[in-house]
Design a protein around this motif. Sequence first.
Motif, PDB file in Angstrom:
ATOM      1  N   MET A   1       0.834  -0.949  -0.154  1.00 49.65           N
ATOM      2  CA  MET A   1      -0.168   0.149   0.159  1.00 49.65           C
ATOM      3  C   MET A   1       0.750   1.406   0.559  1.00 49.65           C
ATOM      4  SD  MET A   1      -2.798   0.689   2.414  1.00 49.65           S
ATOM      5  CE  MET A   1      -3.365   2.466   3.382  1.00 49.65           C
ATOM      6  N   ALA A   2       0.916   2.032  -0.987  1.00 50.38           N
ATOM      7  CA  ALA A   2       1.077   3.589  -1.459  1.00 50.38           C
ATOM      8  C   ALA A   2       0.759   4.632  -0.064  1.00 50.38           C
ATOM      9  CB  ALA A   2       1.263   3.950  -2.122  1.00 50.38           C
ATOM     10  N   THR A   3       2.054   4.981   0.355  1.00 51.59           N
ATOM     11  CA  THR A   3       1.888   6.253   1.271  1.00 51.59           C
ATOM     12  C   THR A   3       2.034   7.519   1.154  1.00 51.59           C
ATOM     13  OG1 THR A   3       2.373   3.884   3.185  1.00 51.59           O
ATOM     14  CG2 THR A   3       2.426   6.937   3.834  1.00 51.59           C
ATOM     15  N   ASP A   4       1.251   8.451   1.294  1.00 52.36           N
ATOM     16  CA  ASP A   4       1.646   9.716   0.747  1.00 52.36           C
ATOM     17  C   ASP A   4       2.469  10.366   2.041  1.00 52.36           C
ATOM     18  OD1 ASP A   4       1.834  12.528  -0.430  1.00 52.36           O
ATOM     19  OD2 ASP A   4      -0.685  12.595  -0.703  1.00 52.36           O
ATOM     20  N   TYR A   5       3.351  10.382   2.160  1.00 57.86           N
ATOM     21  CA  TYR A   5       4.135  11.306   3.393  1.00 57.86           C
ATOM     22  C   TYR A   5       3.508  13.000   3.321  1.00 57.86           C
ATOM     23  CZ  TYR A   5       6.271   6.752   4.321  1.00 57.86           C
ATOM     24  OH  TYR A   5       6.917   5.559   4.278  1.00 57.86           O
ATOM     25  N   ASP A   6       4.267  12.896   2.128  1.00 56.24           N
ATOM     26  CA  ASP A   6       3.201  14.639   2.488  1.00 56.24           C
ATOM     27  C   ASP A   6       1.739  14.814   2.702  1.00 56.24           C
ATOM     28  OD1 ASP A   6       5.501  15.482   0.709  1.00 56.24           O
ATOM     29  OD2 ASP A   6       4.970  15.188  -1.036  1.00 56.24           O
ATOM     30  N   ALA A   7       0.590  14.323   2.843  1.00 54.44           N
ATOM     31  CA  ALA A   7      -0.528  14.651   3.010  1.00 54.44           C
ATOM     32  C   ALA A   7      -0.258  14.914   5.278  1.00 54.44           C
ATOM     33  CB  ALA A   7      -0.962  12.844   3.157  1.00 54.44           C
ATOM     34  N   PRO A   8      -1.759  15.913   5.332  1.00 53.03           N
ATOM     35  CA  PRO A   8      -1.446  15.778   7.116  1.00 53.03           C
ATOM     36  C   PRO A   8      -1.425  14.468   7.853  1.00 53.03           C
ATOM     37  CG  PRO A   8      -3.464  16.594   5.797  1.00 53.03           C
ATOM     38  CD  PRO A   8      -2.300  16.594   4.759  1.00 53.03           C
ATOM     39  N   ARG A   9      -1.099  14.223   8.648  1.00 45.15           N
ATOM     40  CA  ARG A   9      -1.220  12.933   9.623  1.00 45.15           C
ATOM     41  C   ARG A   9      -2.382  13.081  10.574  1.00 45.15           C
ATOM     42  NH1 ARG A   9       5.023  11.225  11.632  1.00 45.15           N
ATOM     43  NH2 ARG A   9       5.988  12.267   9.723  1.00 45.15           N
ATOM     44  N   ARG A  10      -2.703  12.308  10.527  1.00 43.26           N
ATOM     45  CA  ARG A  10      -3.519  11.545  11.459  1.00 43.26           C
ATOM     46  C   ARG A  10      -3.500  11.107  12.485  1.00 43.26           C
ATOM     47  NH1 ARG A  10      -8.256   8.577   7.709  1.00 43.26           N
ATOM     48  NH2 ARG A  10      -8.469   7.880   9.610  1.00 43.26           N
ATOM     49  N   THR A  11      -4.407  11.525  13.620  1.00 39.40           N
ATOM     50  CA  THR A  11      -3.626  10.917  15.019  1.00 39.40           C
ATOM     51  C   THR A  11      -4.960   9.301  15.193  1.00 39.40           C
ATOM     52  OG1 THR A  11      -5.219  11.605  16.226  1.00 39.40           O
ATOM     53  CG2 THR A  11      -3.192  12.690  16.014  1.00 39.40           C
ATOM     54  N   ASN A  12      -4.375   8.524  17.014  1.00 41.10           N
ATOM     55  CA  ASN A  12      -5.273   7.356  16.570  1.00 41.10           C
ATOM     56  C   ASN A  12      -6.816   7.677  16.576  1.00 41.10           C
ATOM     57  OD1 ASN A  12      -3.238   6.082  15.893  1.00 41.10           O
ATOM     58  ND2 ASN A  12      -2.753   5.628  17.846  1.00 41.10           N
ATOM     59  N   ASP A  13      -7.278   8.453  17.542  1.00 39.74           N
ATOM     60  CA  ASP A  13      -7.729   9.630  17.977  1.00 39.74           C
ATOM     61  C   ASP A  13      -9.299   9.384  16.612  1.00 39.74           C
ATOM     62  OD1 ASP A  13      -7.506   8.721  20.320  1.00 39.74           O
ATOM     63  OD2 ASP A  13      -6.820  10.909  21.261  1.00 39.74           O
ATOM     64  N   ASP A  14      -8.609  10.242  15.407  1.00 43.68           N
ATOM     65  CA  ASP A  14      -8.998  10.168  14.592  1.00 43.68           C
ATOM     66  C   ASP A  14      -9.398   9.134  13.536  1.00 43.68           C
ATOM     67  OD1 ASP A  14      -8.681  13.380  14.757  1.00 43.68           O
ATOM     68  OD2 ASP A  14      -7.182  13.131  13.885  1.00 43.68           O
ATOM     69  N   ASP A  15      -8.510   8.370  13.396  1.00 43.07           N
ATOM     70  CA  ASP A  15      -8.955   7.111  12.729  1.00 43.07           C
ATOM     71  C   ASP A  15     -10.271   6.338  13.039  1.00 43.07           C
ATOM     72  OD1 ASP A  15      -6.593   7.384  11.470  1.00 43.07           O
ATOM     73  OD2 ASP A  15      -5.539   6.331  12.493  1.00 43.07           O
ATOM     74  N   LEU A  16     -10.242   6.368  14.842  1.00 42.05           N
ATOM     75  CA  LEU A  16     -11.001   6.465  15.577  1.00 42.05           C
ATOM     76  C   LEU A  16     -12.606   6.207  15.035  1.00 42.05           C
ATOM     77  CD1 LEU A  16      -9.511   4.137  19.197  1.00 42.05           C
ATOM     78  CD2 LEU A  16     -10.209   3.265  16.606  1.00 42.05           C
ATOM     79  N   ALA A  17     -11.924   7.809  15.182  1.00 38.49           N
ATOM     80  CA  ALA A  17     -13.616   8.728  15.030  1.00 38.49           C
ATOM     81  C   ALA A  17     -14.147   8.604  13.604  1.00 38.49           C
ATOM     82  CB  ALA A  17     -13.519   9.925  15.526  1.00 38.49           C
ATOM     83  N   GLU A  18     -13.549   8.359  12.619  1.00 35.65           N
ATOM     84  CA  GLU A  18     -13.533   8.277  11.085  1.00 35.65           C
ATOM     85  C   GLU A  18     -14.076   6.961  10.025  1.00 35.65           C
ATOM     86  OE1 GLU A  18     -10.982  10.280   8.948  1.00 35.65           O
ATOM     87  OE2 GLU A  18     -11.506  12.366  10.545  1.00 35.65           O
ATOM     88  N   ASP A  19     -13.454   5.877  11.073  1.00 35.15           N
ATOM     89  CA  ASP A  19     -13.734   4.551  10.188  1.00 35.15           C
ATOM     90  C   ASP A  19     -14.727   4.026  10.083  1.00 35.15           C
ATOM     91  OD1 ASP A  19     -11.001   5.182   9.636  1.00 35.15           O
ATOM     92  OD2 ASP A  19      -9.866   3.892  10.746  1.00 35.15           O
ATOM     93  N   SER A  20     -14.998   3.342   9.513  1.00 37.56           N
ATOM     94  CA  SER A  20     -15.819   3.277   9.778  1.00 37.56           C
ATOM     95  C   SER A  20     -16.274   1.306  10.901  1.00 37.56           C
ATOM     96  CB  SER A  20     -16.995   2.340   8.141  1.00 37.56           C
ATOM     97  OG  SER A  20     -16.432   1.860   7.309  1.00 37.56           O
ATOM     98  N   LEU A  21     -16.699   0.535  10.522  1.00 36.46           N
ATOM     99  CA  LEU A  21     -16.923  -0.943  11.492  1.00 36.46           C
ATOM    100  C   LEU A  21     -16.312  -2.069  10.131  1.00 36.46           C
ATOM    101  CD1 LEU A  21     -16.942  -2.486  14.296  1.00 36.46           C
ATOM    102  CD2 LEU A  21     -19.095  -3.024  13.373  1.00 36.46           C
ATOM    103  N   GLU A  22     -16.908  -1.242   9.255  1.00 38.00           N
ATOM    104  CA  GLU A  22     -16.043  -2.394   8.117  1.00 38.00           C
ATOM    105  C   GLU A  22     -15.041  -2.181   7.791  1.00 38.00           C
ATOM    106  OE1 GLU A  22     -18.906  -0.827   7.529  1.00 38.00           O
ATOM    107  OE2 GLU A  22     -19.705  -2.212   7.901  1.00 38.00           O
ATOM    108  N   GLU A  23     -14.052  -0.939   7.624  1.00 38.16           N
ATOM    109  CA  GLU A  23     -13.112  -0.797   7.535  1.00 38.16           C
ATOM    110  C   GLU A  23     -11.984  -1.599   9.089  1.00 38.16           C
ATOM    111  OE1 GLU A  23     -12.449   3.654   7.139  1.00 38.16           O
ATOM    112  OE2 GLU A  23     -13.521   3.842   5.103  1.00 38.16           O
TER     113      GLU A  23
END
Length: 99
Positions: A1-23
Amino acid sequence: MATDYDAPRRTNDDDLAEDSLEELKARRNEAQSGDVDVDEGDTAESFELPGADLSGEELSVRVVPKQDDEFTCTSCFLVYHRNRLAEQHGNELLCVDCA
């Protein structure tokens, strides 16, 4: 999986809040995947199979006779230095491993 290192970083809190259950389930399944990338050609050459034909091989070993400060264990029949002698009963000499 490619990673965009220029994109703003997300914290674990952001990941948990935005990700769906399926993801989250898909990520968990990817993390538990048992796929291992092994080059079978390299691993097969490094093992010696039992019963292999070794008739063409030649072994040369220098055999040294038993020295004066060594004894042969009457239980395991290995030759040891006298400091490994544990018990002596007449002509029977036992090493510390067999005693």
